[in-house]
Design an enzyme around this catalytic site. Structure first.
Site, PDB file in Angstrom:
ATOM      1  CB  SER A  23      -1.005  -0.076   1.130  1.00 55.14           C
ATOM      2  OG  SER A  23      -1.545   1.304   1.467  1.00 55.14           O
TER       3      SER A  23
ATOM      4  CE1 TYR B 286      -4.455  -2.170   4.461  1.00 53.62           C
ATOM      5  CE2 TYR B 286      -3.480  -0.009   4.231  1.00 53.62           C
ATOM      6  CZ  TYR B 286      -4.178  -1.033   3.722  1.00 53.62           C
ATOM      7  OH  TYR B 286      -4.551  -1.412   2.318  1.00 53.62           O
TER       8      TYR B 286
END
Length: 251
Positions: free
Chosen positions: A140, A153
Site C-alpha cells: 500500500s 495497516y
C-alpha cells in the site's frame, strides 16, 4: 511470443470477490490464466467463481490450515500453480498508535502480513519445483508515507514490501520472482464513503498529479505485467500505482 500472455498458467488470488482482488483475478483471466477465486465468505466465493467460470474455495487467510488447503486445492483444480497473489487484507481501526487496540493490531498483522508469509511459504516450493513463476504481494501507498490515523495497516504493508524483497533474494535462484504492488487511492466499494466526502477528495486529489482516483482495473493490469513475461526481469520491486501521490509536493 506475446509478452503479456498468461495462457496455461495457474493462479490464486486471495480476497478476489470484490474490488482490487476481483480486478486482479479478471485481469489474469483475460490474459489467459486459470484462477482460483477465494475469500472468507463461502457464498461470495461461490458466486464470483461461477460468474468468472473459475474454481473457488473459501479461505480465512488468518488460518494456516485454510491457506494450506487453498494451495492444495489450486494444485488439484488447475494442475499447476504459477502465480499466487496475496491480496486479502483488512484496514483495522483508524487512530494513532498511542491509543491502538492491541487485539485489533494483532488481527491486522495476522491477516495483512503473516498470511502472506504463510501463503508464500506454502506456494513457492511448488512453483520452484515446476520451473518458476511470479508471486505478487499487495502492499500500500500508506506504507511509504507517514499518517496519524493509519496505524497497524501501514506497518503491516511496509512489512509486505520488505517481504517481497527478502523472498525475491531467497527464491530468485530458483526462477521465482516476487514483487509487491502499492496501490494509492483506488475507487472501490470500500472507498466510496471517502469518494462521497467532497472535502476529503478535494484535498486528496490536490495531492495527486493525475487528479483522479485509480481504478481496480489499473491494479489488475499491473498484476498482469508482473505475472507475465513482460516483467520477467523484475523482482524484489515495490511498484507504486498511485497517480503520482507519492512523488508530489502538492503544488
Amino acid at each position: 511470443m506475446i509478452v503479456f500472455d498468461l495462457s496455461g498458467k495457474g493462479a490464486i488470488v486471495t480476497g478476489s470477490t470484490r474490488g482490487i482482488g476481483r480486478a486482479i483475478a479478471e485481469g489474469l483471466i483475460a490474459a489467459g490464466a486459470r484462477v482460483v477465486i477465494s475469500s472468507e465468505d463461502a457464498d461470495d466465493t461461490a458466486r464470483v467463481a461461477a460468474e468468472l467460470g473459475m474454481p473457488g474455495l473459501p479461505c480465512d487467510v488468518s488460518s494456516d490450515d485454510d491457506l494450506a488447503a487453498l494451495v492444495e486445492f489450486a494444485l488439484a483444480a488447475l494442475g499447476r500453480l504459477d502465480v499466487p497473489v496475496c491480496n486479502a487484507g483488512i484496514t483495522g481501526r483508524a487512530g494513532p498508535f498511542a491509543t491502538i487496540d492491541m487485539d485489533d493490531y494483532a488481527r491486522v498483522m495476522a491477516i495483512n502480513l503473516r498470511s502472506q508469509v504463510v501463503l508464500c511459504n506454502l506456494a513457492l516450493p511448488h512453483i520452484a519445483a515446476a520451473g518458476g513463476g511470479a508471486a505478487i504481494l499487495i502492499a500500500s501507498l500508506s506504507a511509504l508515507r507517514g499518517n496519524g490515523r493509519i496505524n497497524a495497516y501501514a506497518l503491516a504493508k511496509a512489512g509486505v514490501a520488505q517481504l517481497a524483497r527478502n523472498l525475491a533474494v531467497e527464491w530468485g535462484p530458483q526462477a521465482v520472482r516476487v514483487n509487491a504492488i502499492s496501490p494509492g487511492f483506488i475507487a472501490t466499494e470500500l472507498s466510496q464513503p471517502l469518494i462521497d466526502d467532497a472535502a476529503f477528495m478535494a484535498r486528496r486529489m490536490a495531492m495527486t498529479p493525475l487528479r483522479r482516483p485509480g481504478t481496480p482495473q489499473e491494479i489488475g493490469g499491473t498484476a498482469v505485467y508482473l505475472a507475465s513475461a513482460a516483467g520477467a526481469f523484475v523482482t524484489g520491486h515495490n511498484l507504486v500505482v498511485d497517480g503520482g501521490t507519492l512523488i508530489t509536493d502538492g503544488s
